[in-house]
Design a protein around this motif. Structure first.
Motif, mmCIF file in Angstrom:
data_model
loop_
_atom_site.group_PDB
_atom_site.id
_atom_site.type_symbol
_atom_site.label_atom_id
_atom_site.label_comp_id
_atom_site.label_asym_id
_atom_site.label_seq_id
_atom_site.Cartn_x
_atom_site.Cartn_y
_atom_site.Cartn_z
ATOM 1 N N GLU A 141 -42.932 21.618 55.966
ATOM 2 C CA GLU A 141 -42.774 22.352 57.216
ATOM 3 C C GLU A 141 -41.895 21.567 58.194
ATOM 4 O O GLU A 141 -41.084 22.150 58.926
ATOM 5 C CB GLU A 141 -44.146 22.610 57.839
ATOM 6 N N SER A 142 -42.046 20.247 58.207
ATOM 7 C CA SER A 142 -41.240 19.419 59.097
ATOM 8 C C SER A 142 -39.758 19.497 58.746
ATOM 9 O O SER A 142 -38.904 19.697 59.620
ATOM 10 C CB SER A 142 -41.715 17.962 59.040
ATOM 11 N N ASP A 143 -39.425 19.342 57.467
ATOM 12 C CA ASP A 143 -38.028 19.407 57.049
ATOM 13 C C ASP A 143 -37.443 20.794 57.274
ATOM 14 O O ASP A 143 -36.256 20.931 57.610
ATOM 15 C CB ASP A 143 -37.904 19.015 55.575
ATOM 16 N N LYS A 144 -38.263 21.821 57.086
ATOM 17 C CA LYS A 144 -37.787 23.184 57.301
ATOM 18 C C LYS A 144 -37.400 23.392 58.764
ATOM 19 O O LYS A 144 -36.341 23.948 59.083
ATOM 20 C CB LYS A 144 -38.864 24.183 56.890
ATOM 21 N N ARG A 145 -38.227 22.935 59.674
ATOM 22 C CA ARG A 145 -37.934 23.102 61.099
ATOM 23 C C ARG A 145 -36.733 22.267 61.527
ATOM 24 O O ARG A 145 -35.939 22.700 62.367
ATOM 25 C CB ARG A 145 -39.172 22.737 61.916
ATOM 26 N N LEU A 146 -36.605 21.060 60.962
ATOM 27 C CA LEU A 146 -35.438 20.245 61.258
ATOM 28 C C LEU A 146 -34.152 20.935 60.814
ATOM 29 O O LEU A 146 -33.111 20.820 61.472
ATOM 30 C CB LEU A 146 -35.550 18.883 60.571
ATOM 31 N N ARG A 147 -34.227 21.650 59.726
ATOM 32 C CA ARG A 147 -33.050 22.363 59.200
ATOM 33 C C ARG A 147 -32.705 23.580 60.053
ATOM 34 O O ARG A 147 -31.528 23.894 60.266
ATOM 35 C CB ARG A 147 -33.338 22.795 57.758
ATOM 36 N N LEU A 148 -33.705 24.273 60.600
ATOM 37 C CA LEU A 148 -33.474 25.553 61.267
ATOM 38 C C LEU A 148 -33.298 25.442 62.773
ATOM 39 O O LEU A 148 -32.722 26.347 63.390
ATOM 40 C CB LEU A 148 -34.640 26.508 60.976
ATOM 41 N N PHE A 149 -33.776 24.357 63.376
ATOM 42 C CA PHE A 149 -33.853 24.331 64.840
ATOM 43 C C PHE A 149 -32.473 24.442 65.496
ATOM 44 O O PHE A 149 -32.320 25.122 66.516
ATOM 45 C CB PHE A 149 -34.545 23.055 65.309
ATOM 46 N N LYS A 150 -31.478 23.791 64.944
ATOM 47 C CA LYS A 150 -30.152 23.840 65.551
ATOM 48 C C LYS A 150 -29.621 25.260 65.611
ATOM 49 O O LYS A 150 -28.874 25.620 66.538
ATOM 50 C CB LYS A 150 -29.196 22.934 64.769
ATOM 51 N N LEU A 151 -30.010 26.100 64.647
ATOM 52 C CA LEU A 151 -29.556 27.485 64.635
ATOM 53 C C LEU A 151 -30.175 28.308 65.751
ATOM 54 O O LEU A 151 -29.663 29.375 66.076
ATOM 55 C CB LEU A 151 -29.886 28.132 63.278
ATOM 56 N N SER A 152 -31.259 27.816 66.342
ATOM 57 C CA SER A 152 -31.906 28.555 67.431
ATOM 58 C C SER A 152 -31.342 28.183 68.796
ATOM 59 O O SER A 152 -31.807 28.705 69.809
ATOM 60 C CB SER A 152 -33.416 28.279 67.416
ATOM 61 N N LEU A 153 -30.351 27.280 68.831
ATOM 62 C CA LEU A 153 -29.764 26.829 70.089
ATOM 63 C C LEU A 153 -28.351 27.368 70.240
ATOM 64 O O LEU A 153 -27.673 27.691 69.264
ATOM 65 C CB LEU A 153 -29.742 25.298 70.142
ATOM 66 N N THR A 154 -27.919 27.442 71.480
ATOM 67 C CA THR A 154 -26.555 27.878 71.781
ATOM 68 C C THR A 154 -26.113 27.212 73.076
ATOM 69 O O THR A 154 -26.917 26.640 73.810
ATOM 70 C CB THR A 154 -26.479 29.410 71.909
ATOM 71 N N GLY A 155 -24.821 27.285 73.345
ATOM 72 C CA GLY A 155 -24.310 26.776 74.609
ATOM 73 C C GLY A 155 -24.556 25.289 74.797
ATOM 74 O O GLY A 155 -24.387 24.465 73.894
ATOM 75 N N ARG A 156 -25.006 24.936 76.013
ATOM 76 C CA ARG A 156 -25.202 23.528 76.354
ATOM 77 C C ARG A 156 -26.343 22.903 75.555
ATOM 78 O O ARG A 156 -26.326 21.694 75.293
ATOM 79 C CB ARG A 156 -25.466 23.403 77.850
ATOM 80 N N ALA A 157 -27.328 23.689 75.189
ATOM 81 C CA ALA A 157 -28.420 23.147 74.393
ATOM 82 C C ALA A 157 -27.933 22.729 73.007
ATOM 83 O O ALA A 157 -28.383 21.707 72.464
ATOM 84 C CB ALA A 157 -29.547 24.168 74.271
ATOM 85 N N LYS A 158 -27.021 23.490 72.450
ATOM 86 C CA LYS A 158 -26.462 23.108 71.148
ATOM 87 C C LYS A 158 -25.581 21.871 71.293
ATOM 88 O O LYS A 158 -25.560 21.009 70.395
ATOM 89 C CB LYS A 158 -25.646 24.267 70.571
ATOM 90 N N ASP A 159 -24.865 21.777 72.399
ATOM 91 C CA ASP A 159 -24.083 20.551 72.644
ATOM 92 C C ASP A 159 -25.001 19.343 72.780
ATOM 93 O O ASP A 159 -24.665 18.241 72.331
ATOM 94 C CB ASP A 159 -23.244 20.707 73.917
ATOM 95 N N TRP A 160 -26.172 19.561 73.399
ATOM 96 C CA TRP A 160 -27.108 18.446 73.576
ATOM 97 C C TRP A 160 -27.598 17.905 72.243
ATOM 98 O O TRP A 160 -27.616 16.687 72.021
ATOM 99 C CB TRP A 160 -28.311 18.894 74.409
ATOM 100 N N ILE A 161 -28.001 18.785 71.341
ATOM 101 C CA ILE A 161 -28.565 18.293 70.072
ATOM 102 C C ILE A 161 -27.504 17.587 69.245
ATOM 103 O O ILE A 161 -27.815 16.665 68.476
ATOM 104 C CB ILE A 161 -29.207 19.455 69.270
#
Length: 320
Positions: A141-161
């Motif tokens: 579950e941890s690896d799955k969320r690490l893989r998917l989380f960036k796809l849930s961000l956009t704009g400045r939040a995606k730049d942050w990660i």
């Protein structure tokens, strides 16, 4: 004295003794210069020999390796060997699996940009729900969320990660903590918790709308530290007098006589009825809402008085 022998050394006479002495001094000086020169040549030869050995070793170690391509100043900032200079955030142990369209749609439907009007905790709740649609085999579950989380961000939040150094995050808990530290710092936590503890019903707000707003406050600050009993106390104390009077009448005298679960069930039932009445009568107006609240308050007060009188008559055994 007869046994001693006299040794007579023959001395040579030099009529130009000064000239001879000068020549001898010059010869000695030249001899010393020649010796120093010979010593310098020997050291130089040793250094050249050592340098030649090092060069040979380097040549041997570089045998079969192509020299790096020549780069000009115009190549500054360009990727080498056709590779991307920055791939963005990558966890320490990235995993790969196929992402279904339903998961992608769920992630992109509730993308978080980091704007002030957005709530990071509500975004995380939506993200957990979207992750529930994905169940790749042999993936934690941890690896799955690490893989998917960036796809849930956009704009400045995606730049942050993407500013997080790749290979430094080993678990989802670490990434979630960094996300909360960035977008839900302590001052925002205190503000959202204050929205719960100092909750107030709006002047033209129905019981249903007030109850939904209060539950949204709880979602915006999930780690508020308030138990269910404290939550209901903060909610009921923030209601207008007319609404509390109606709840007291429906509770048979006073809502304070109900425990937390009973009070919550009563509020849920009355909020549902309120919502149904609103939809049955169509769109409400502010003036009409105030008029309805007045009528409701009078009705609640009448019901409360009847309930109290009935209790008094039963206590005095007087037939009603």
């Amino acid at each position: 004295m007869q046994g001693r022998k006299k040794v007579v050394r023959e001395l040579l006479f030099d009529p130009e003794i000064e000239k001879t002495a000068k020549a001898n001094r010059k010869a000695a000086r030249l001899a010393r210069q020649a010796a120093r020169l010979a010593s310098g040549i020997q050291e130089t030869s040793k250094g050249e020999s050592s340098s030649s050995h090092t060069s040979d070793d380097e040549t041997e170690s570089m045998a079969g390796v192509d020299p790096p391509p020549r780069r000009t100043l115009g190549d500054y900032g360009q990727a080498a060997n056709g590779q991307n200079a920055n791939l963005g955030f990558q966890p320490a142990n990235p995993v790969s699996f196929d992402i279904k369209n339903t998961v992608l749609n769920a992630l992109k439907e509730n993308q978080y940009s980091g704007a002030e009007s957005e709530c990071p905790n509500i975004h995380l709740a939506h993200f957990y729900e979207a992750c529930g649609y994905a169940d790749p085999p042999n993936i934690s579950e941890s690896d799955k969320r690490l893989r998917l989380f960036k796809l849930s961000l956009t704009g400045r939040a995606k730049d942050w990660i993407d500013t997080l150094p790749s290979g430094t995050i080993t678990s989802w808990d670490e990434l979630e903590l960094k996300f909360r530290e960035r977008y839900f710092p302590i001052h925002k936590f205190l503000e959202r918790r204050n929205d719960i503890t100092n909750f107030e019903q709006g002047d033209s707000e129905s019981l249903y709308d007030a109850w939904e707003k209060f539950k949204l406050c709880l979602k915006k600050c999930p780690k508020h530290g308030l138990d269910n009993h404290a939550q209901m106390q903060h909610f009921t104390q923030g209601l207008r007098a007319q609404t509390r009077m109606l709840l007291d009448a429906s509770a048979g005298g006073s809502l304070k006589n109900k425990d937390e679960s009973e009070a919550r069930e009563l509020v849920e039932a009355m909020a549902h009825n309120d919502y149904r009445v609103q939809n049955d009568r169509g769109a409400k107006k502010k003036a009409g809402m105030l008029e309805l609240d007045t009528q409701t308050a009078l009705l609640a007060q009448s019901q409360l008085m009847n309930t109290q009188m009935a209790a008094m008559f039963r206590a005095s055994n007087v037939p009603i």
